[in-house]
Write a protein that holds these residues in place. Sequence first.
Motif, PDB file in Angstrom:
ATOM      1  N   PRO A  23     -12.229   4.949  18.878  1.00 39.08           N
ATOM      2  CA  PRO A  23     -11.224   5.823  18.268  1.00 39.08           C
ATOM      3  C   PRO A  23     -11.141   7.211  18.908  1.00 39.08           C
ATOM      4  CG  PRO A  23     -12.447   4.678  16.578  1.00 39.08           C
ATOM      5  CD  PRO A  23     -13.140   4.395  17.888  1.00 39.08           C
ATOM      6  N   ASP A  28      -8.079   3.180  17.532  1.00 38.05           N
ATOM      7  CA  ASP A  28      -7.937   3.743  16.198  1.00 38.05           C
ATOM      8  C   ASP A  28      -8.400   2.680  15.219  1.00 38.05           C
ATOM      9  OD1 ASP A  28      -7.337   5.601  14.247  1.00 38.05           O
ATOM     10  OD2 ASP A  28      -5.317   5.970  14.995  1.00 38.05           O
ATOM     11  N   GLN A  38     -11.421  -1.539  14.500  1.00 39.71           N
ATOM     12  CA  GLN A  38     -11.110  -0.699  15.657  1.00 39.71           C
ATOM     13  C   GLN A  38     -10.261  -1.524  16.613  1.00 39.71           C
ATOM     14  OE1 GLN A  38     -14.550   0.884  17.607  1.00 39.71           O
ATOM     15  NE2 GLN A  38     -15.181   2.080  15.844  1.00 39.71           N
TER      16      GLN A  38
END
Length: 109
Positions: A23, A28, A38
């Motif tokens: 991230p 993200d 993720q």
Amino acid sequence: KTQERNLRFKNSLLKDLSTFINPEEFGDIYNINGLDIQAVVDNSVANSFEKAQIQGVFKATAVVYIKQGNLTPLPLINSEVVINNLRYVCRDVQIEQGVDILTLEMMEQ
């Protein structure tokens, strides 16, 4: 020696993968089918008007990159995938070098 080299190469790929999906780099946290995962979501790849297929309907395409094994089970082709409450249809699933790659399509009028 060949096995050692292959192991070093695979470890290098895994390190690069961790950086790519991190991230703090490109990744993200996304809620995918109810799981916080993720991932990297690329919405820029193939968004276009598909005039040849459906006049006036915009097809938004997203390619999702997930570390292999983080999303189980993987979606089936033509099944629904929900990312952050947006509904997509899975058009392709590929597994490459420790990465699950989902090609998704969202239809909008």
